[in-house]
Write an enzyme that holds these catalytic residues in place. Structure first.
Site: not given
Length: 334
Positions: A83, A123, A125-127
């Protein structure tokens, strides 16, 4: 609990794997846990959830964004993008044949596909979702999800457990059997070229199959140190040792630079290579593995033969028909 073993134990177990055990055909079905049978309704729901970017905080990143089933099961980036354009420090592992992994993630911190499915969603950094309560609350606002959950679980109640079980059930169908290698091992002597057979023999001779063993070429469930042999020249170029691997999770010095053994299946499609995505080509990856893990300097011809064999591990991909996602009637991203 992590299935953590010391490096000594890992090497001992790996070395006990016979070369012959590596020449196994990939099963066409994956093992499933007793509490999560793979049913058509559950798989269909899992496919929808896997491709739904609304499981991310910005509504722009889905599981498929980094683990693309239209490609080699990942995104061909050195480091996947989450994201708000954020990137982590590791390359996305392939989702194809992940059902045959003993543990998930590069550092093995998830013991199952269900556990793995829960991680990236929250997470940052991820979703980027704050927590799973927020995820469940959002899905409950999407009316079109009620019927698929009812069909899959006998109730329209949406829970974290149901979401992760559905995604895992879908992922267990992502198997790529019947590669040229599989056909060769099954008795079709024409399935591999002479060069690929030479590469197969060289892989066994070098000892690659002590770690990359079994039908998925991903080892017997132990961790392996990488790199085994320090090399300042290559370290300066690729920074392999910057990430401490399993030790980042366990916080144990003995676990530094231990990694889950990745599958070699479909490896020709999953560049760039290694945990940090720092190596762009398969021939360079083969050269580095021989040097850093086995202390061997390979000739160009030997590298070419091994690369040819690895291309023979590309299997048949089940046709993926993209799902129609339930419509968003009102904005869920306020």
């Amino acid at each position: 609990m992590f299935k953590i073993r010391s490096l000594v134990t890992a090497l001992a177990l790996a070395s006990s794997v016979s070369v012959a055990s590596a020449w196994e055909v990939l099963p066409k079905e994956a093992p499933e846990p007793a509490d999560n049978a793979t049913t058509p309704a559950k798989v269909e729901l899992g496919k929808i959830l896997y491709h739904d970017p609304r499981l991310s905080s910005t509504g722009t990143v889905s599981c498929a964004s980094c683990h693309n089933t239209m490609l080699g099961g990942e995104d061909n980036r050195p480091n996947s993008m989450g994201v708000n354009g954020q990137t982590g420090g590791r390359s996305a592992p392939t989702v194809w044949n992940a059902a045959f992994n003993t543990v998930q993630f590069w550092d093995g911190r998830a013991a199952s596909l269900e556990e793995q499915a829960a991680g990236p969603v929250t997470n940052p950094i991820e979703m980027g979702m704050k927590n799973w309560d927020e995820v469940v609350a959002r899905l409950k606002t999407i009316e079109g999800y009620q019927m698929p959950f009812e069909r899959a679980f006998g109730t329209d109640t949406i829970t974290k457990d149901a979401v992760t079980k559905a995604i895992a059930a879908y992922e267990r169908t992502l198997i790529t059997p019947n590669s040229p290698y599989d056909r060769y091992v099954s008795g079709d002597n024409s399935a591999l070229t002479e060069q690929q057979v030479r590469g197969m023999e060289k892989v066994a001779e070098l000892g690659c199959t002590t770690c990359h063993s079994g039908p998925a070429f991903n080892g017997p469930g132990v961790f392996q140190k990488f790199p085994v042999i320090p090399n300042g020249y290559w370290e300066a170029q690729y920074h392999f040792s910057k990430d401490k691997g399993l030790a980042e999770v366990s916080k144990k010095q003995a676990d530094e630079h231990l990694w889950k053994v990745p599958t070699l299946r479909n490896i020709a499609l999953t560049a760039p290579y290694f945990h940090n995505g720092s190596v762009k080509t398969l021939d360079k990856a083969v050269t580095l593995m021989a040097k850093l893990q086995l202390g061997k300097d390979l000739s160009k011809e030997e590298v070419a033969d091994i690369v040819a064999f690895l291309n023979g591990l590309t299997g048949e991909f089940p046709k993926q028909q993209m799902p129609v996602l339930p419509g968003t009637l009102d904005s869920t991203f306020n």
